[in-house]
Each structure stands twice: as structure tokens, then as C-alpha cells.
Enzyme design. Structure first.
Site, mmCIF file in Angstrom:
data_model
loop_
_atom_site.group_PDB
_atom_site.id
_atom_site.type_symbol
_atom_site.label_atom_id
_atom_site.label_comp_id
_atom_site.label_asym_id
_atom_site.label_seq_id
_atom_site.Cartn_x
_atom_site.Cartn_y
_atom_site.Cartn_z
ATOM 1 C CE LYS A 210 -3.475 2.300 2.829
ATOM 2 N NZ LYS A 210 -4.382 2.212 3.967
ATOM 3 C CD GLU A 216 9.285 -5.880 7.288
ATOM 4 O OE1 GLU A 216 8.894 -4.826 6.718
ATOM 5 O OE2 GLU A 216 9.227 -6.024 8.522
ATOM 6 N N GLY A 272 -4.848 -1.870 4.948
ATOM 7 C CA GLY A 272 -4.074 -3.015 4.457
ATOM 8 C C GLY A 272 -4.760 -4.345 4.734
ATOM 9 N NE ARG A 273 -6.613 -3.704 10.849
ATOM 10 C CZ ARG A 273 -5.941 -2.573 11.020
ATOM 11 N NH1 ARG A 273 -4.769 -2.420 10.435
ATOM 12 N NH2 ARG A 273 -6.419 -1.590 11.761
ATOM 13 C CD GLU A 358 -1.989 -4.399 11.324
ATOM 14 O OE1 GLU A 358 -0.783 -4.661 11.403
ATOM 15 O OE2 GLU A 358 -2.564 -4.261 10.232
ATOM 16 C CE LYS A 513 5.726 -0.973 10.058
ATOM 17 N NZ LYS A 513 4.807 -0.202 9.239
HETATM 18 O O1 F6P Z 1 3.149 -2.750 9.671
HETATM 19 C C1 F6P Z 1 1.822 -3.087 9.568
HETATM 20 C C2 F6P Z 1 1.322 -2.827 8.199
HETATM 21 O O2 F6P Z 1 1.218 -1.467 7.988
HETATM 22 C C3 F6P Z 1 -0.017 -3.508 7.957
HETATM 23 O O3 F6P Z 1 -1.064 -2.797 8.458
HETATM 24 C C4 F6P Z 1 0.011 -3.661 6.487
HETATM 25 O O4 F6P Z 1 -0.940 -4.576 6.046
HETATM 26 C C5 F6P Z 1 1.429 -4.104 6.276
HETATM 27 O O5 F6P Z 1 2.166 -3.379 7.216
HETATM 28 C C6 F6P Z 1 1.989 -3.887 4.910
HETATM 29 O O6 F6P Z 1 1.986 -2.539 4.536
HETATM 30 P P1 F6P Z 1 2.182 -2.130 3.040
HETATM 31 O O7 F6P Z 1 1.091 -2.734 2.247
HETATM 32 O O8 F6P Z 1 2.145 -0.632 3.041
HETATM 33 O O9 F6P Z 1 3.523 -2.646 2.585
#
Ligand code: F6P
Length: 549
Positions: A210, A216, A272-273, A358, A513
Site C-alpha cells: 500500500k 521487508e 491493508g488488512r 491489528e 520498525k
Molecule cells: O506494519 C503493519 C502494516 O502497515 C499492515 O497494516 C500492512 O498490512 C502491512 O504493514 C503492509 O503494509 P504495506 O502494504 O504498506 O507494505
């Protein structure tokens, strides 16, 4: 929304406390069923293809009425309507919460800042369908002209768990000639194992993020790009035909080197979720095809409509949410088990962990005041039969109350036949038996009647009264999966509304983080200087400093 009254001081709350303390001090499901012959038929709600049996809960009509009064007092439906209208109910991020718009019909009008977002949703769905069709048919080719045979989704959290779970759930509907892998862990072993047997010339990477800043994902995407270029002779132009992005952040996508023409967008009003039915579901759409994907969206929409319009007493997400409140807040249950009786749902509970924990793992209310009541439970579980031979012992005879959901299907998927299809009866027999054993147990008298020796009786007695919800559907189809996910999304919503917390932010993941970024430079030096470097990292506690060294 009236959130100024403290939840535990509301008369509806204290009425539930009194009810728990008196009428239901020592509830017995055996007695509840014996005294109410209609219970099994009455405590069932149907929504779409789902039959939800909540008769094996430690509740009476009075309990349910009191819980519904709490929902009214906390204005759950008011917040629900505000969500569907596109109001900024994610107060700490000042965002609308509109995953429901992702499955709205083409002619719906849902406005954010005066703009109808539905046409944009459908425009992206159309682009996804076109792209998925081209990959599936072999029209989209890699840099060397070979067709794509492998799809690797790189993402984490909501950008991984949804598509990975749904791919697994709907495997029987997938294009079996294509290989799908899901990479999330920053441990290099994850990407290594995902690509080691793949041919880069036939591999498409979908970078799902997102924000497109998640360390990661960007790290794995960079390594995947290196792997691809090394395998294809180093021509950077290869990236264009082997990398696509799913994101809200065009600028970062383009900084990474992916042409924004190959980006499928979504919006900040999709958490995201809550995002796998957005562009984040592209890998799934390639796997099951655009039509099946739309069937899944129809399933989501069906439950959205139910949640929006069904009366409180027959509103499935409301009921499930309130039952969770009942156990968490009035029985002090700390966890909630989700136990699917389907191999295809092996990632379902992991997906729900993010959705629920979450969202509702919070300790301040929407105005930032500490909450003094329990909020979201620890959600856990694995497919049921495997669990039966592992942790069910505790569920049956342990000292902890663990409310559980048992999820099963009347029929196996069409692909199974012969003996493998016949095994489905044994699978379902296990599920039904577990619900019965958990609810009704086995009394000492019953054990004695079987001729068990007296010293063994206490060991072989089951107290029962372990509450379960049974969710049954005819089969695990794309639509049914959408229905199940929407059911849980709205259940989580209901609980957050009652607890007066913001279910749509996730500040609790930030500190780790920040600290990881601080520690990492010390670790990447040579091992001898790392010891010294650990001492230089500002703000590192003595224990962590020693571990780093
Ligand atoms: O760190 C948690 C989070 O922000 C989640 O809420 C989200 O689904 C995930 O990391 C991945 O985030 P992104 O889609 O921005 O990489």
C-alpha cells in the site's frame, strides 16, 4: 456517536454484569437445551450461503437482548452507517474506511470528499481483469518472449496474508498450469525458497505494498529484481515485463523502477488488512480468473448488505461481535479460536489474526483515553482435525475458557472424487463431534456407567460448557469465501464500536520498525566492529546492546 459515557458505567453494561453474576453464574448448556426445546432451531442465523449456529453459547434470550441493548447504547449501527457513507471514522489517521466500496455495484454512489469512488474501483477491476486475462492466456510474455508460468507475490501483512490465504482457499479453482508463490518474510530464505526452482524468463513478480515503503517488501523486491536481472543477462528493460506493482503510492513505485503503467492502484481509504479484494488481490485474480474474482466480490457484497440492513436480532456480524464481547468482557476469556474443518482454509486463521488483532488490539479509546475494559482477543487456531491431536486437550479439559468457531462445508470441492471425496464425511463427523463434546461434555455418572474404574473417573470426565459457533456452508466457493471474510470484517467492526476504539489504525506496529532501523547498521558491520557499534546505537537498552554484540 455518543462516546463520552464510559462504557463500564453504562446501565446496559452493568445490567450484563448483573445478569452474568446471577442468572448465568453457572450456566449449563445441558440445562439450557433441556429447558428450551426450540433452542437449536431458534439460535441460528442464515446469511447468503452461510448457516450460523450459535445455540451452543452460554446465553439465553435475556443475554442476547441485553447485549443488543449494549450495541444500541454504543451506537454500533450509527458507526456502521457512517462507515458505509464514507465518513472519516478512522479518527487517528483521519481517513474514510471504505473497503465496502471495493465490492459495490457499478451503479452505486459512494463519495469521499465529494467524489464518487465507485467508478475508480471498477476501472481498476477492469484493468486487473485485462491483465489477469493476458497472463492466463499467455499473451503477456516475459522479456525473452516466453509466456509467464510463475507468479510471485511479494508483500507483507495485508499485502500478503489476504491473497495467500485466498489462493490456498480457492486452489481448486486456480489455473493449475501456473505456479504461485507468496513471499513476505525479510528472511532471505523466504525469497530463496520461492524462486530457487523457477525460470526468471517465465516469472512475474507482483510487488504488493500500500505504502511502497515497507522495508521487508522493498528489500525482497530489490533482491527479486537482482535475481531476475542476473538470470536474464542484466538488461534492465526486463523489469518492465516481469514486475508490476499494487500500491497507493505511484511516486515510490516509479522510484523503484516499475513503470506506473504497470501499477494497479488502490486508495488510502482501504486499510491493508481489508485490501485483498482491491488491486492487492491481483495474484488471486490471475489464479482464479476475473469471473471467479467477481463472484467472490459478490459474496462480500451480500454480507455487506446483510450487515447494513438486517435487524439486530438477525444480524450475523452483530451477533458474533456481541458474543465475543460477552466472553471477553464478562467471562474474562482472553483468546478466541478459529478452527476450520477444511484443508483449504489452512491460512484462514492467520489471515484473521491480522484482521482482528491489528484492528482491535488497542488500549486507548477513540479520543485517546485509556480503556479499562478488555479489547480484542488473541485469535488463534489451525485446521480442526490437526488441532484435535494437539491442543484440543486444553479446550476440553483445561482451565481456560476458549470460545471457538468451527467452520465446515457440507460438500468437498468438486475436484475430489472417490475415496478422497468420501473422507469428507469423516472430516465433518469430527467437526460435529467436537462441537457436541465441547458443549455437553461427559458427566462422571456417564463415565461410571461405562464401567470405568473410580480412580479414572475424574480424568475421563469432560465438564462441557465450552462455547462454539458453528458456521456451515454447502461448499467452499469464491462467493462463500467472500461471505466468510466479510462476516469477520464486520464482526471485528462491531467489537471495536462497542469498545469505542479505532479499529482502523495500527500505531502499535511502528515502534518495532523504528528500532529495527536503528539496530540494523550495527549488525551489518563486520562481527568484531559490530560489538563496538552496538554500544554506539543511540537509545539501545543494555540487554539488546549485549545481544547485538
Ligand atoms: O506494519 C503493519 C502494516 O502497515 C499492515 O497494516 C500492512 O498490512 C502491512 O504493514 C503492509 O503494509 P504495506 O502494504 O504498506 O507494505
Amino acid at each position: 456517536m455518543s462516546d463520552s459515557v464510559k462504557l463500564t458505567r453504562r446501565p446496559e453494561w452493568t445490567a450484563l454484569e448483573d445478569h452474568r453474576a446471577s442468572a448465568l453464574l453457572d450456566p449449563s448448556l445441558r440445562e439450557l437445551f433441556a429447558s428450551d426445546p426450540g433452542r437449536a432451531e431458534r439460535y441460528v442465523v442464515r446469511v447468503g450461503d452461510l448457516l450460523i449456529d450459535y445455540s451452543k453459547h452460554l446465553v439465553t434470550d435475556e443475554t442476547l437482548a441485553l447485549l443488543q441493548e449494549l450495541a444500541t447504547a454504543t451506537d454500533v449501527f450509527g458507526l456502521r452507517d457512517a462507515m458505509f457513507r464514507g465518513e472519516r471514522i478512522n479518527v487517528t489517521e483521519h481517513r474514510a474506511v471504505l473497503h465496502t466500496a471495493l465490492r459495490a455495484p457499478q451503479d452505486a454512489v459512494i463519495e469521499v470528499d465529494g467524489e464518487n469512488v465507485v467508478p475508480r474501483v471498477h476501472a481498476v477491476l477492469d484493468r486487473m481483469s485485462d491483465f489477469a486475462g493476458r497472463v492466463r492466456s499467455g499473451k503477456w510474455t516475459g522479456h525473452t518472449g516466453r509466456r509467464i508460468r510463475n507468479v510471485v507475490n511479494i508483500g507483507i501483512g495485508g499485502s500478503d496474508l489476504g491473497p495467500a490465504m485466498a489462493y490456498e482457499a480457492l486452489r481448486a479453482y486456480t489455473a493449475r498450469e501456473l505456479t504461485f508463490r507468496f513471499v513476505s518474510n525479510v528472511d532471505g530464505a523466504d525469497l530463496h525458497e520461492a524462486v530457487r526452482d523457477l525460470d526468471p524468463a517465465e516469472t512475474l513478480f507482483i510487488i504488493a505494498s500500500k505504502t511502497f515503503t515497507t522495508i521487508e517488501t522493498i528489500t525482497n523486491a530489490t533482491s527479486a529484481r537482482d535475481w531476475l536481472l542476473a538470470g536474464l543477462g542484466g538488461d534492465k528493460k526486463a523489469v518492465a515485463s516481469h514486475f508490476v506493482a499494487l500500491s497507493t503510492n505511484g511516486e515510490k513505485v516509479s522510484d523503484f523502477g516499475i513503470d506506473t503503467a504497470n501499477m494497479f492502484e488502490f486508495w488510502d481509504w482501504v486499510g491493508g488488512r481489508y485490501s485483498y479484494d482491491s488491486a492487492i488481490g491481483l495474484s488471486l485474480m490471475i489464479a482464479i480468473g476475473p469471473e471467479r474474482f467477481r463472484e467472490m466480490l459478490d459474496g462480500f457484497r451480500l454480507v455487506d448488505e446483510h450487515f447494513r440492513t438486517a435487524p439486530a436480532e438477525a444480524n450475523a456480524p452483530l451477533l458474533l461481535g456481541l458474543l465475543g464481547v460477552w466472553y471477553g468482557n464478562f467471562f474474562d476469556a482472553q483468546t478466541h479460536a478459529v478452527l476450520p474443518y477444511s484443508h483449504y482454509l489452512s491460512k484462514f486463521t492467520a489471515y484473521l489474526q491480522q484482521l482482528d488483532m491489528e484492528s482491535n488490539g488497542k488500549s486507548v479509546d477513540r479520543a485517546g483515553r485509556p480503556v479499562e475494559w478488555q479489547t480484542g482477543p488473541v485469535v488463534w487456531g489451525t485446521p480442526g482435525t490437526n488441532g484435535q491431536h494437539a491442543y484440543y486437550q486444553l479446550l476440553h479439559q483445561g482451565r481456560k475458557l476458549v470460545p471457538a468457531d468451527l467452520i465446515g462445508f457440507a460438500r468437498p470441492v468438486d475436484e475430489l472424487d472417490g475415496q478422497l471425496a468420501a473422507q469428507h464425511d469423516l472430516l465433518m463427523a469430527n467437526m460435529f463431534a467436537q462441537g457436541q463434546a465441547l458443549a455437553f461434555g461427559r458427566t462422571a455418572e456417564e463415565v461410571r456407567a461405562e464401567g470405568v474404574s473410580e480412580e479414572q473417573v475424574p480424568h475421563r470426565t469432560f465438564p462441557g460448557n465450552r462455547p462454539t459457533t458453528t458456521i456451515l456452508a454447502t461448499g467452499l466457493t469464491p462467493s462463500v469465501l467472500g461471505q466468510l471474510i466479510a462476516l469477520y470484517e464486520h464482526k471485528v467492526f462491531v467489537q471495536g464500536a462497542v469498545w469505542n476504539i479505532d479499529s482502523f489504525d495500527q500505531w502499535g506496529v511502528e515502534l518495532g520498525k523504528v528500532l529495527a532501523k536503528r539496530v540494523e547498521p550495527a549488525l551489518t558491520r563486520t562481527s568484531t566492529s559490530a560489538a563496538a557499534a552496538a554500544g554506539d546505537v543511540p537509545g539501545l537498552d543494555p540487554s539488546t546492546t549485549a545481544l547485538v554484540a
